[in-house]
Scaffold this motif. Structure first.
Motif, short mmCIF file in Angstrom:
data_model
loop_
_atom_site.label_atom_id
_atom_site.label_comp_id
_atom_site.label_asym_id
_atom_site.label_seq_id
_atom_site.Cartn_x
_atom_site.Cartn_y
_atom_site.Cartn_z
N SER A 1 50.30 42.90 46.04
CA SER A 1 50.97 44.00 46.74
C SER A 1 51.63 44.95 45.74
N ASP A 2 52.26 44.36 44.68
CA ASP A 2 52.88 45.19 43.65
C ASP A 2 51.84 46.05 42.93
N ILE A 3 50.65 45.46 42.73
CA ILE A 3 49.57 46.21 42.06
C ILE A 3 49.17 47.41 42.91
N LYS A 4 49.06 47.19 44.23
CA LYS A 4 48.71 48.30 45.12
C LYS A 4 49.78 49.39 45.06
N GLU A 5 51.05 48.97 45.00
CA GLU A 5 52.11 49.97 44.88
C GLU A 5 51.99 50.72 43.55
N GLU A 6 51.63 49.97 42.48
CA GLU A 6 51.47 50.61 41.18
C GLU A 6 50.32 51.62 41.23
N ILE A 7 49.25 51.26 41.93
CA ILE A 7 48.12 52.17 42.07
C ILE A 7 48.56 53.44 42.78
N LYS B 1 42.61 56.14 33.24
CA LYS B 1 42.05 54.89 32.70
C LYS B 1 42.85 53.69 33.23
N GLU B 2 44.18 53.83 33.28
CA GLU B 2 45.00 52.74 33.80
C GLU B 2 44.72 52.51 35.27
N LYS B 3 44.55 53.59 36.01
CA LYS B 3 44.23 53.45 37.43
C LYS B 3 42.90 52.71 37.62
N ASN B 4 41.90 53.08 36.79
CA ASN B 4 40.61 52.41 36.88
C ASN B 4 40.71 50.93 36.54
N GLU B 5 41.55 50.63 35.54
CA GLU B 5 41.74 49.23 35.17
C GLU B 5 42.40 48.44 36.30
N LEU B 6 43.37 49.08 36.97
CA LEU B 6 44.03 48.42 38.10
C LEU B 6 43.04 48.18 39.24
N ASN B 7 42.26 49.23 39.55
CA ASN B 7 41.33 49.14 40.68
C ASN B 7 40.14 48.24 40.39
N ASP B 8 39.57 48.35 39.18
CA ASP B 8 38.29 47.70 38.89
C ASP B 8 38.42 46.32 38.27
N ALA B 9 39.55 46.02 37.65
CA ALA B 9 39.67 44.74 36.94
C ALA B 9 40.84 43.90 37.42
N ILE B 10 42.05 44.47 37.35
CA ILE B 10 43.24 43.65 37.61
C ILE B 10 43.33 43.22 39.07
N TYR B 11 43.25 44.19 40.00
CA TYR B 11 43.39 43.83 41.42
C TYR B 11 42.25 42.93 41.89
N PRO B 12 40.96 43.21 41.54
CA PRO B 12 39.90 42.27 41.93
C PRO B 12 40.09 40.87 41.35
N THR B 13 40.66 40.79 40.13
CA THR B 13 40.92 39.47 39.56
C THR B 13 41.90 38.69 40.41
N TYR B 14 42.98 39.37 40.84
CA TYR B 14 43.95 38.69 41.69
C TYR B 14 43.35 38.33 43.05
N GLN B 15 42.42 39.14 43.55
CA GLN B 15 41.71 38.77 44.78
C GLN B 15 40.94 37.47 44.59
N ASP B 16 40.25 37.37 43.44
CA ASP B 16 39.48 36.16 43.16
C ASP B 16 40.40 34.96 42.99
N ILE B 17 41.56 35.17 42.35
CA ILE B 17 42.50 34.07 42.17
C ILE B 17 43.01 33.59 43.52
N ALA B 18 43.34 34.54 44.40
CA ALA B 18 43.82 34.16 45.73
C ALA B 18 42.74 33.38 46.47
N SER B 19 41.49 33.83 46.38
CA SER B 19 40.39 33.12 47.03
C SER B 19 40.22 31.72 46.44
N ASP B 20 40.38 31.61 45.12
CA ASP B 20 40.25 30.31 44.46
C ASP B 20 41.31 29.34 44.95
N VAL B 21 42.55 29.83 45.06
CA VAL B 21 43.64 28.96 45.54
C VAL B 21 43.38 28.53 46.99
N GLN B 22 42.92 29.47 47.80
CA GLN B 22 42.62 29.13 49.20
C GLN B 22 41.51 28.10 49.29
#
Length: 562
Positions: free
Chosen positions: A199-205, A116-137
């Motif tokens: 990057s830390d999230i990917k390592e956590e995954i 469940k934690e892996k799914n949360e990292l893959n499906d919610a947390i990491y995509p959120t940070y992708q969106d945040i990075a895109s927003d800042v750019q």
């Protein structure tokens, strides 16, 4: 045998220490030869020895050893103490009246939680940070545009004041640049922190996946989740631009009357971002204002380039474009005036296979014959990448400042996409999840671009497809054309670009049109506008499309969004 000299020795029986190991006792966790197997079993008949071939030993679960009773394994779990226990522990007074479960039952529960934690990292947390990075750019790009508008306003006002106030104009523009640079540096630092967290999230995954796959239960029980660390999202930094307040022309008190900049600032809103859900919405992957397509695309202007054959076009700005063709000269043109502003000749004298413009406004080109990728800075050419046994085709500059290069091997048996930071190779994209090649092996040129959602899009003319992978290099889809092509000819994709809506646009040479598809590969429409033998594409910041036509040597600027 001396351990320091036995690194290459075969594994020996734990009992006789001479014969090669052949079997494994699951109960006692020791290696045995077949001659010693009987001795081991009859030496201790109190245990149900389970003997398997040595090659099958890794399928055995490694139960934790008991900390209270030596040589005992913990096959039960005390729920009150929240620890694994052995049979001796069960009979002891320390766990009197406690509730117990089998270790394997607890293992299943823990693995379910980890999944469940892996799914949360893959499906919610990491995509959120992708969106945040895109927003800042996106904010950084918008900041560049708005500060540019601010500089233009100051310059226009300064023209009315003639030479007496030129110094003051330059002073204020310098202040604008300083404010812009300060805010951009702050946003870049913010973006770097976000990318580091991603990057830390990917390592956590990866750690989570290791925990899921391990057979060592001690390692499993020692696994500690770091998910709470990533749930608290970073503050949203919103740059506040200064305003230019013009004053009336007066010889006296010139500095005061000309106008001044209001202070710039950056605010931080800790509630600015929200965690991404696993449900997809139509707005996912894009924070740009939604633009509707025009009923009929219209040609805004046409620029004649004078090439024998015109291949590529790349936007330097909304007013200027770089072009390249069959010869070694790359030309910079004014879009509005159609005039030649500058010419650059390749260092080797070979024709460039592809051109692109970096975020900082530098021209990049590939030299297939010379096996190099080069950058033009202040009209001086620098070699950035030199390849061995590979020839570079298409190149693009990404939102993060990396270069993506698609290349073929010298024997034309392999094709791959490589991401570079400067001259350092960071990522290679070549095969799908089944080990099959993503791209067709051939000598035909391929072009590449990055979408706003960070997908990597390649036009593969020999495969007659646009191949799209995500940022990690996983195949998302292949677009192979649409049945209603204007001339009903096979799809021949060449130039490729994207716009602010995450649309993917690709030139179809055989059908004399441009295909527009969405970021998920769904066909939207064609652009025709009298195009003929088209090749290269690019879009400006206002989502105007520029098309290089090989036959008539013209670049057409086309408006297709409202």
């Amino acid at each position: 045998m001396d351990p320091s000299t036995s690194a290459q020795d075969v594994m020996r029986c734990d009992l006789c220490e001479t014969s090669v190991v052949q079997v494994y006792c699951k109960t006692c966790h020791i290696n045995l030869c077949r001659a010693c197997m009987g001795e081991h079993v009859f030496d201790d008949l109190s245990k149900p020895h389970k003997i398997v071939d040595f090659k099958d030993r890794k399928s055995t679960l490694l139960y934790p050893g008991c900390t209270s009773h030596a040589k005992e394994q913990c096959e039960m779990y005390c729920k009150q103490c929240d620890i694994p226990v052995c049979l001796c522990c069960l009979a002891s007074k320390h766990h009197l009246g406690h509730e117990f479960s089998k270790v394997l039952q607890i293992v299943d529960e823990k693995k379910d939680n980890i999944i469940k934690e892996k799914n949360e990292l893959n499906d919610a947390i990491y995509p959120t940070y992708q969106d945040i990075a895109s927003d800042v750019q996106n904010r950084m790009s918008q900041l560049e545009k708005e500060y540019g508008d601010l500089s233009t306003a100051i310059t226009k006002h300064g023209e009315d004041w003639h030479r007496e106030i030129d110094k003051l104009v330059q002073k204020l523009k310098a202040e604008v640049d300083e404010m812009k640079n300060t805010q951009l540096q702050t946003l870049q630092k913010h973006l770097d922190e976000i990318n580091k967290t991603m990057s830390d999230i990917k390592e956590e995954i990866n750690s989570v996946e290791t925990a899921i796959d391990t057979n060592d239960l001690s390692e499993l029980f020692s696994f500690k989740s770091n998910v709470p660390r990533f749930i608290n999202l970073p503050h949203k930094i919103i740059p506040l631009l200064p305003k230019f307040i013009p004053g009336k022309i007066h010889q006296e008190e010139l500095s005061k009357l000309f106008g001044a900049l209001s202070p710039s600032s950056l605010t931080s809103d800790k509630n600015g971002y929200s965690m991404k859900t696993t449900q997809k919405s139509p707005e996912a992957g894009s924070s740009a204002p939604v633009k509707q397509m025009l009923d009929e695309p219209e040609t805004v202007t046409t620029i004649y380039t004078g090439y024998g054959e015109l291949y590529k076009v790349a936007c330097l700005s909304d007013e200027e474009i770089w072009t390249s063709g069959l010869n070694s000269t790359m030309k910079l043109y004014s879009i509005n005036q159609g005039s030649l502003l500058k010419s650059i000749t390749t260092k080797s004298g070979n024709r460039p296979y592809d051109i692109a413009v970096t975020k900082s406004g530098d021209l990049v080109y590939t030299d297939y014959s010379n096996r190099t990728v080069n950058i033009v800075k202040n009209e001086k050419i620098e070699e950035v990448i030199r390849l061995q046994n590979w020839g570079p085709h298409g190149v693009c500059s990404t939102s993060s400042g990396d270069l993506l290069v698609i290349m073929d091997s010298d024997d034309y048996k392999q094709t791959k996409v490589v991401r570079y930071s400067g001259s350092t190779e960071k990522q290679t994209i070549q095969f799908d999840d089944k080990g099959e090649p993503l791209y067709f092996f051939d000598i035909y040129i391929k072009y590449i671009t990055e979408n706003r959602n960070l997908d990597i899009c390649v036009s593969d003319i020999e495969a007659k497809a646009v191949v799209v992978v995500n940022q990690a290099g996983k195949l998302r889809f292949r677009y192979t054309g649409h049945t209603s092509a204007p001339k009903n000819k096979p799809f021949d994709p060449l130039g490729i670009t994207t716009d602010s809506q995450s649309h993917i646009l690709t030139a179809d040479n055989s059908n004399n049109c441009v295909h527009i598809i969405d970021q998920d590969g769904q066909f939207l429409r064609y652009i025709e506008c009298g195009l003929s033998v088209l090749w290269g594409l690019c879009t400006d910041t206002n989502d105007n499309l520029l098309v290089a036509q090989i036959g008539n040597k013209q670049v057409k600027k086309i408006k297709y969004l409202q």
